[in-house]
Design a protein around this motif. Structure first.
Motif, PDB file in Angstrom:
ATOM      1  N   UNK A  40       0.831  -1.202   0.000  1.00  7.86           N
ATOM      2  CA  UNK A  40       0.000   0.000   0.000  1.00  7.86           C
ATOM      3  C   UNK A  40       0.867   1.255   0.000  1.00  7.86           C
ATOM      4  N   UNK A  41       1.893   1.285   0.821  1.00  4.87           N
ATOM      5  CA  UNK A  41       2.780   2.444   0.878  1.00  4.87           C
ATOM      6  C   UNK A  41       3.498   2.681  -0.436  1.00  4.87           C
ATOM      7  N   UNK A  42       4.013   1.635  -1.023  1.00  3.96           N
ATOM      8  CA  UNK A  42       4.730   1.773  -2.293  1.00  3.96           C
ATOM      9  C   UNK A  42       3.790   2.244  -3.402  1.00  3.96           C
ATOM     10  N   UNK A  43       2.608   1.674  -3.472  1.00  7.98           N
ATOM     11  CA  UNK A  43       1.639   2.064  -4.492  1.00  7.98           C
ATOM     12  C   UNK A  43       1.189   3.503  -4.284  1.00  7.98           C
ATOM     13  N   UNK A  87      -9.520   9.101  -4.307  1.00  3.32           N
ATOM     14  CA  UNK A  87      -9.397   8.176  -5.437  1.00  3.32           C
ATOM     15  C   UNK A  87      -8.042   7.476  -5.395  1.00  3.32           C
ATOM     16  N   UNK A  88      -6.992   8.228  -5.074  1.00  2.00           N
ATOM     17  CA  UNK A  88      -5.647   7.655  -5.005  1.00  2.00           C
ATOM     18  C   UNK A  88      -5.579   6.604  -3.896  1.00  2.00           C
ATOM     19  N   UNK A  89      -6.170   6.911  -2.738  1.00  2.43           N
ATOM     20  CA  UNK A  89      -6.171   5.951  -1.628  1.00  2.43           C
ATOM     21  C   UNK A  89      -6.947   4.686  -1.987  1.00  2.43           C
ATOM     22  N   UNK A  90      -8.076   4.854  -2.670  1.00  2.00           N
ATOM     23  CA  UNK A  90      -8.872   3.695  -3.073  1.00  2.00           C
ATOM     24  C   UNK A  90      -8.085   2.809  -4.041  1.00  2.00           C
ATOM     25  N   UNK A  91      -7.466   3.421  -5.030  1.00  2.00           N
ATOM     26  CA  UNK A  91      -6.670   2.642  -5.979  1.00  2.00           C
ATOM     27  C   UNK A  91      -5.490   1.959  -5.297  1.00  2.00           C
ATOM     28  N   UNK A  92      -4.838   2.662  -4.379  1.00  2.00           N
ATOM     29  CA  UNK A  92      -3.695   2.068  -3.671  1.00  2.00           C
ATOM     30  C   UNK A  92      -4.127   0.868  -2.839  1.00  2.00           C
ATOM     31  N   UNK A  93      -5.259   0.990  -2.176  1.00  2.00           N
ATOM     32  CA  UNK A  93      -5.768  -0.121  -1.367  1.00  2.00           C
ATOM     33  C   UNK A  93      -6.101  -1.327  -2.245  1.00  2.00           C
ATOM     34  N   UNK A  94      -6.742  -1.080  -3.366  1.00  2.00           N
ATOM     35  CA  UNK A  94      -7.088  -2.169  -4.275  1.00  2.00           C
ATOM     36  C   UNK A  94      -5.840  -2.861  -4.818  1.00  2.00           C
ATOM     37  N   UNK A  95      -4.881  -2.076  -5.283  1.00  2.00           N
ATOM     38  CA  UNK A  95      -3.653  -2.648  -5.839  1.00  2.00           C
ATOM     39  C   UNK A  95      -2.890  -3.423  -4.766  1.00  2.00           C
ATOM     40  N   UNK A  97      -4.115  -5.018  -2.141  1.00  2.00           N
ATOM     41  CA  UNK A  97      -4.784  -6.288  -1.865  1.00  2.00           C
ATOM     42  C   UNK A  97      -4.589  -7.284  -2.999  1.00  2.00           C
ATOM     43  N   UNK A  98      -4.752  -6.829  -4.217  1.00  2.00           N
ATOM     44  CA  UNK A  98      -4.607  -7.736  -5.356  1.00  2.00           C
ATOM     45  C   UNK A  98      -3.167  -8.229  -5.472  1.00  2.00           C
ATOM     46  N   UNK A 102      -2.074 -12.098  -5.072  1.00  2.00           N
ATOM     47  CA  UNK A 102      -1.498 -12.754  -6.248  1.00  2.00           C
ATOM     48  C   UNK A 102      -0.075 -13.223  -5.974  1.00  2.00           C
ATOM     49  N   UNK A 103       0.681 -12.492  -5.171  1.00  2.00           N
ATOM     50  CA  UNK A 103       2.020 -12.947  -4.802  1.00  2.00           C
ATOM     51  C   UNK A 103       1.940 -14.212  -3.962  1.00  2.00           C
ATOM     52  N   UNK A 104       0.940 -14.276  -3.068  1.00  2.00           N
ATOM     53  CA  UNK A 104       0.786 -15.475  -2.245  1.00  2.00           C
ATOM     54  C   UNK A 104       0.428 -16.693  -3.103  1.00  2.00           C
ATOM     55  N   UNK A 105      -0.392 -16.508  -4.114  1.00  2.00           N
ATOM     56  CA  UNK A 105      -0.695 -17.609  -5.026  1.00  2.00           C
ATOM     57  C   UNK A 105       0.539 -17.994  -5.831  1.00  2.00           C
ATOM     58  N   UNK A 106       1.279 -16.999  -6.330  1.00  2.00           N
ATOM     59  CA  UNK A 106       2.452 -17.265  -7.158  1.00  2.00           C
ATOM     60  C   UNK A 106       3.528 -18.020  -6.379  1.00  2.00           C
ATOM     61  N   UNK A 107       3.732 -17.652  -5.110  1.00  2.00           N
ATOM     62  CA  UNK A 107       4.761 -18.284  -4.283  1.00  2.00           C
ATOM     63  C   UNK A 107       4.256 -19.528  -3.561  1.00  2.00           C
ATOM     64  N   UNK A 108       3.075 -19.991  -3.884  1.00  2.00           N
ATOM     65  CA  UNK A 108       2.453 -21.206  -3.328  1.00  2.00           C
ATOM     66  C   UNK A 108       2.200 -21.116  -1.824  1.00  2.00           C
ATOM     67  N   UNK A 109       2.112 -19.913  -1.287  1.00  3.13           N
ATOM     68  CA  UNK A 109       1.752 -19.778   0.122  1.00  3.13           C
ATOM     69  C   UNK A 109       0.281 -20.117   0.340  1.00  3.13           C
ATOM     70  N   UNK A 110      -0.546 -19.839  -0.648  1.00  3.70           N
ATOM     71  CA  UNK A 110      -1.968 -20.126  -0.513  1.00  3.70           C
ATOM     72  C   UNK A 110      -2.201 -21.632  -0.414  1.00  3.70           C
ATOM     73  N   UNK A 111      -1.421 -22.400  -1.123  1.00  3.54           N
ATOM     74  CA  UNK A 111      -1.556 -23.856  -1.059  1.00  3.54           C
ATOM     75  C   UNK A 111      -1.272 -24.337   0.358  1.00  3.54           C
ATOM     76  N   UNK A 112      -0.243 -23.775   0.958  1.00  3.88           N
ATOM     77  CA  UNK A 112       0.113 -24.161   2.325  1.00  3.88           C
ATOM     78  C   UNK A 112      -1.028 -23.830   3.280  1.00  3.88           C
ATOM     79  N   UNK A 113      -1.607 -22.644   3.133  1.00  7.28           N
ATOM     80  CA  UNK A 113      -2.687 -22.262   4.042  1.00  7.28           C
ATOM     81  C   UNK A 113      -3.963 -23.054   3.781  1.00  7.28           C
ATOM     82  N   UNK A 114      -4.231 -23.385   2.519  1.00 12.11           N
ATOM     83  CA  UNK A 114      -5.399 -24.216   2.227  1.00 12.11           C
ATOM     84  C   UNK A 114      -5.228 -25.609   2.794  1.00 12.11           C
ATOM     85  N   UNK A 115      -4.029 -26.181   2.699  1.00 18.09           N
ATOM     86  CA  UNK A 115      -3.761 -27.517   3.233  1.00 18.09           C
ATOM     87  C   UNK A 115      -3.872 -27.523   4.749  1.00 18.09           C
TER      88      UNK A 115
END
Length: 170
Positions: A40-43, A87-95, A97-98, A102-115
């Protein structure tokens, strides 16, 4: 402070499974909130830089055409930036979260948490815990700051346009 082994020994006692589950949930939630905050800060910094640059170009163009007092360029820029901040804060928050999910899915962290038995509903708690202060600021700025900043900028433009031609030059 205790070491990791001592903490695990305490958690393995009576009710250890419940304590371990809460510890894992707290660890997961704090790691998600940290990553959301970084993203959020970087965005926010990137979007603010882009928007302020655009506002600067537009305000300097208005000043060169004579619709804004050249001495008030920074004030008009400030009011314009304040008006666009929700508007800037809303876009930053959305980016944030997404990109975090998406990084958690890409790095397979989501698989670990689902298991480990955590579903998608479990992700809502840390997301809302991070987002509610930002959403509150967005709401307050949309209701109070945006109309005020637009009115202030318009008043400055109107005052400058009401001046005579000789007063504008001097």
């Amino acid at each position: 402070q205790s070491t990791w082994g001592a903490r695990q020994a305490r958690l393995s006692g009576v009710g250890g499974q419940a304590k371990r589950g809460r510890f894992q949930a707290m660890l997961f939630q704090s790691s998600i909130r940290k990553e959301l905050a970084r993203s959020f800060g970087a965005t926010l910094v990137v979007l603010l830089t882009i928007v302020i640059t655009i506002i600067l170009i537009r305000t300097l163009g208005q000043a060169s055409r004579g619709s804004v007092n050249p001495q008030d360029v920074m004030m008009v820029m400030g009011y314009s930036a304040l008006g666009r901040l929700p508007i800037i804060l809303t876009l930053s928050l959305f980016v944030a979260m997404v990109s975090t999910l998406s990084r958690m899915y890409r790095d397979s962290e989501m698989v670990v948490w689902f298991v480990s038995g955590r579903g998608l509903g479990f992700f809502l708690v840390p997301l809302f815990r991070f987002a509610w202060p930002v959403l509150l600021v967005i709401t307050l700025m949309s209701v109070f700051v945006w109309p005020w900043s637009n009115q202030q900028a318009q008043d400055m433009k109107d005052r400058y346009e009401q001046r005579g031609d000789l007063e504008r030059v001097s």
